[in-house]
Design an enzyme around this catalytic site. Structure first.
Site, PDB file in Angstrom:
ATOM      1  N   GLY A  45     -30.457 142.389  47.092  1.00 23.79           N
ATOM      2  CA  GLY A  45     -31.481 141.680  46.332  1.00 23.79           C
ATOM      3  C   GLY A  45     -32.684 141.401  47.217  1.00 23.79           C
ATOM      4  O   GLY A  45     -32.587 141.449  48.447  1.00 23.79           O
ATOM      5  N   CYS A  47     -25.417 143.941  51.612  1.00 22.96           N
ATOM      6  CA  CYS A  47     -26.766 143.476  51.946  1.00 22.96           C
ATOM      7  C   CYS A  47     -26.942 141.998  51.539  1.00 22.96           C
ATOM      8  O   CYS A  47     -26.268 141.136  52.075  1.00 22.96           O
ATOM      9  CB  CYS A  47     -27.819 144.382  51.296  1.00 22.96           C
ATOM     10  SG  CYS A  47     -29.489 144.189  51.999  1.00 22.96           S
ATOM     11  N   TYR A  48     -27.798 141.694  50.575  1.00 21.61           N
ATOM     12  CA  TYR A  48     -27.975 140.304  50.158  1.00 21.61           C
ATOM     13  C   TYR A  48     -26.642 139.717  49.699  1.00 21.61           C
ATOM     14  O   TYR A  48     -26.358 138.536  49.940  1.00 21.61           O
ATOM     15  CB  TYR A  48     -28.998 140.207  49.032  1.00 21.61           C
ATOM     16  CG  TYR A  48     -29.259 138.779  48.581  1.00 21.61           C
ATOM     17  CD1 TYR A  48     -30.284 138.038  49.156  1.00 21.61           C
ATOM     18  CD2 TYR A  48     -28.480 138.182  47.593  1.00 21.61           C
ATOM     19  CE1 TYR A  48     -30.518 136.721  48.766  1.00 21.61           C
ATOM     20  CE2 TYR A  48     -28.703 136.872  47.197  1.00 21.61           C
ATOM     21  CZ  TYR A  48     -29.714 136.141  47.784  1.00 21.61           C
ATOM     22  OH  TYR A  48     -29.939 134.841  47.401  1.00 21.61           O
ATOM     23  N   HIS A  93     -26.142 149.888  53.175  1.00 18.81           N
ATOM     24  CA  HIS A  93     -25.922 150.338  51.799  1.00 18.81           C
ATOM     25  C   HIS A  93     -25.006 151.566  51.746  1.00 18.81           C
ATOM     26  O   HIS A  93     -25.443 152.691  52.025  1.00 18.81           O
ATOM     27  CB  HIS A  93     -27.261 150.667  51.132  1.00 18.81           C
ATOM     28  CG  HIS A  93     -28.094 149.457  50.862  1.00 18.81           C
ATOM     29  ND1 HIS A  93     -27.968 148.725  49.693  1.00 18.81           N
ATOM     30  CD2 HIS A  93     -29.029 148.826  51.608  1.00 18.81           C
ATOM     31  CE1 HIS A  93     -28.806 147.699  49.737  1.00 18.81           C
ATOM     32  NE2 HIS A  93     -29.462 147.738  50.890  1.00 18.81           N
ATOM     33  N   GLU A 141     -23.853 152.938  49.133  1.00 19.82           N
ATOM     34  CA  GLU A 141     -24.047 153.678  47.878  1.00 19.82           C
ATOM     35  C   GLU A 141     -25.089 154.781  47.991  1.00 19.82           C
ATOM     36  O   GLU A 141     -25.168 155.644  47.105  1.00 19.82           O
ATOM     37  CB  GLU A 141     -24.424 152.708  46.749  1.00 19.82           C
ATOM     38  CG  GLU A 141     -25.793 152.065  46.855  1.00 19.82           C
ATOM     39  CD  GLU A 141     -25.819 150.794  47.689  1.00 19.82           C
ATOM     40  OE1 GLU A 141     -26.798 150.036  47.575  1.00 19.82           O
ATOM     41  OE2 GLU A 141     -24.865 150.566  48.465  1.00 19.82           O
ATOM     42  N   ASP A 190     -28.248 163.258  24.641  1.00 21.72           N
ATOM     43  CA  ASP A 190     -27.624 161.977  24.286  1.00 21.72           C
ATOM     44  C   ASP A 190     -27.120 161.976  22.839  1.00 21.72           C
ATOM     45  O   ASP A 190     -25.953 161.682  22.582  1.00 21.72           O
ATOM     46  CB  ASP A 190     -28.609 160.825  24.497  1.00 21.72           C
ATOM     47  CG  ASP A 190     -29.090 160.726  25.929  1.00 21.72           C
ATOM     48  OD1 ASP A 190     -28.404 161.257  26.821  1.00 21.72           O
ATOM     49  OD2 ASP A 190     -30.155 160.133  26.155  1.00 21.72           O
ATOM     50  N   LYS A 218     -26.544 158.672  32.453  1.00 24.00           N
ATOM     51  CA  LYS A 218     -26.970 159.996  31.998  1.00 24.00           C
ATOM     52  C   LYS A 218     -26.099 161.113  32.571  1.00 24.00           C
ATOM     53  O   LYS A 218     -25.710 162.035  31.847  1.00 24.00           O
ATOM     54  CB  LYS A 218     -28.429 160.230  32.401  1.00 24.00           C
ATOM     55  CG  LYS A 218     -29.053 161.480  31.813  1.00 24.00           C
ATOM     56  CD  LYS A 218     -29.470 161.241  30.385  1.00 24.00           C
ATOM     57  CE  LYS A 218     -30.324 162.345  29.826  1.00 24.00           C
ATOM     58  NZ  LYS A 218     -30.898 162.014  28.518  1.00 24.00           N
TER      59      LYS A 218
END
Length: 507
Positions: free
Chosen positions: A50, A77-78, A165, A167, A223, A362
């Site tokens: 954040g 992180c945050y 991070h 990710e 979609d 997606k």
């Protein structure tokens, strides 16, 4: 796994990476109450990054009551800093922030969370504050030049924190770290897959719809197509799809949509309304006016077809998880609301929503589509605007002649990009027809014809985009073919603008 969002730019990416590890993840605001979290019965919690500083007044806090759930927690992180400060550790502004690629050194072999990883490695950081002392009971696992405690853990309580991070792809061992937490700490099993999504949604759709009749507004995009296939797999001919063909699609796309759905045996109403839309668009060149005309006419056509199915009580929409997150995560509504997949239907057109893709990103929708047998060309179709080619004819009214010119140019571009094996590397690639004329020379004679502009961009989410560096030989082939094969074009240009300051589409 629940990801609690403290406002980090990578929060959605954390959830996606966890799903890629075969574990279902849901993203919730960090302010979500303990009871709501407990109702979902998660195997663990991940606290996102954040932009705030944990010691500022009003900064998001780590609710220590979550510890009463006695499930593992991983702060990133945050998220790590908030947990450390709440439990008595020391978080302060560092002498210098760490942004981007950063050296990471393990302490005492990295404890439980980082065990077996290289003692020296790289990671991706994005912070100005740092943990200087972990709380009582925690052990420091790693450090970096600007972070004395770049990772810490308290295994007996299932509490873990990392300043970097995992990710992002720039953290080479990030997936191993996430898997270590998911498997070894939280005890998750790999059960999230396209096949599991299909099985789960088929059951939910049958339970929701029962014997009712269902209508789906089909756009031809991935979609709505995947949503329709899922619903058809669940309830068969109880579903009727309505494909409003406004005549503003690319070359042969309408025929491809019809052929694909005929192949699956899905009841399809193909409304060929090109002339109707062209008559409404005649004389209009202002972008927003064109959009409104197309949207309103789409509504009218869809309404006419919907009223012919008198007993239809349900409407399929291709709402994605990103739509849900961006709209604040609302839990759905009893009556229809404006949505990009069906052109913005009126509020008084009452249906109960069926949204089988509501929890998917997606890339997951594409994977489900491939699993259901949707043709590859439709699975990987690049994003295409609802108003179609009408907003790629710039500075003049939309006519059949201009649409055909643009369609022909766009078909050449797509054919050459696919032949160069670049289609899936691009977020979007298309042609624009500015309604101006330029002088040219062909066959020893003067021409006065349209230019065509090539637009090709790379992006992850369309929020930002960069112009694609297409090979010169490819651009040369495209330009030569467009000018040689389309009589009304004598000039080809390349748009080399990024977003921002430009947008991807011209209108």
């Amino acid at each position: 796994m629940l990801v609690l969002d403290f406002g980090g730019q990578y929060s959605q990416l954390i959830a996606r990476r966890i799903r890629e590890c075969g574990v279902f993840a849901e993203l919730l605001p960090a302010t979500t109450g303990v009871e709501a979290i407990q109702e979902r019965a998660p195997k663990g919690l991940v606290l996102s990054g954040g932009p705030a500083s944990v010691y500022e007044v009003g900064a998001p806090r780590f609710p220590t009551e979550l510890l009463e759930l006695e499930i593992p927690v991983l702060g990133i992180c945050y998220g790590m800093q908030a947990m450390v400060q709440a439990l008595g550790g020391r978080v302060e502004a560092a002498e210098a922030g760490e942004f981007g690629r950063t050296d990471l050194a393990l302490i005492d072999s990295g404890g439980h969370l980082l065990a077996g990883l290289p003692e020296e490695q790289h990671c991706w950081m994005s912070h100005r504050d740092a943990v200087f002392e972990p709380p009582d009971g925690f052990t420091a696992l790693a450090s970096s030049p600007g972070s004395p405690v770049a990772a810490c853990e308290y295994p007996d309580r299932g509490l873990y924190g990392i300043q970097f991070h995992p990710e992002v792809v720039h953290t080479p061992y990030g997936t191993e770290i996430l898997n270590r937490f998911l498997r070894d700490v939280a005890g998750c099993e790999q059960q999230w897959s396209p096949q599991s999504v299909i099985e789960e949604q088929v059951g939910k759709i049958r339970a929701q719809v029962g014997e009712g009749r269902v209508i789906c507004g089909l756009s031809g995009g991935v979609d709505s197509s995947v949503a329709a296939l899922l619903v058809h797999k669940a309830i068969g001919e109880q579903l009727t799809c309505v494909f409003v063909d406004h005549g503003l699609m690319r070359l042969n796309e309408a025929e491809q949509v019809v052929a694909a759905f005929e192949q699956f045996g899905i009841p399809l109403v193909h409304v060929e309304a090109e002339q109707r839309f062209l008559e409404k668009l005649a004389g209009h060149d202002e972008p927003e006016r064109k959009r409104k005309i197309i949207g309103e006419e789409f509504i009218r056509v869809f309404e006419e077809e919907a009223t012919k199915l008198e007993d239809a009580a349900f409407l399929v929409q291709g709402t994605l998880y990103s739509d849900v997150i961006e709209s604040g995560g609302s839990e759905g509504a009893a009556t229809i609301k404006s949505h990009h997949n069906v052109g913005g239907l009126p509020e008084d057109l009452e249906f109960e929503l069926v949204e089988p893709l509501r929890m998917l990103f997606k890339d997951e929708v594409r994977a489900v589509g491939a699993e259901l047998g949707l043709p590859e060309r439709m699975v990987w179709r690049q994003p295409f605007p609802g108003p179609g080619l009408a907003i790629r004819i710039v500075g003049g009214e939309v006519s059949k002649e201009r649409l055909d010119i643009l369609r022909a140019a766009d078909a050449i571009l797509q054919e050459e990009i696919r032949a160069a094996d670049l289609y899936r590397q691009l977020w979007q690639s298309f042609c624009v027809l500015p309604v101006v004329r330029s002088v040219g020379v062909q066959g020893d004679g003067r021409t006065y014809a349209y230019p065509i502009v090539i637009r090709a961009v790379t992006s992850d989410d369309a929020m930002t985009a960069d112009w694609a560096r297409l090979p010169y030989d490819l651009l040369e082939r495209v330009s030569n073919r467009i000018i040689n094969e389309i009589t009304d074009v004598n000039r080809v240009a390349l748009d080399i603008s990024s977003k921002p300051p430009a947008t991807i589409e011209w209108e």
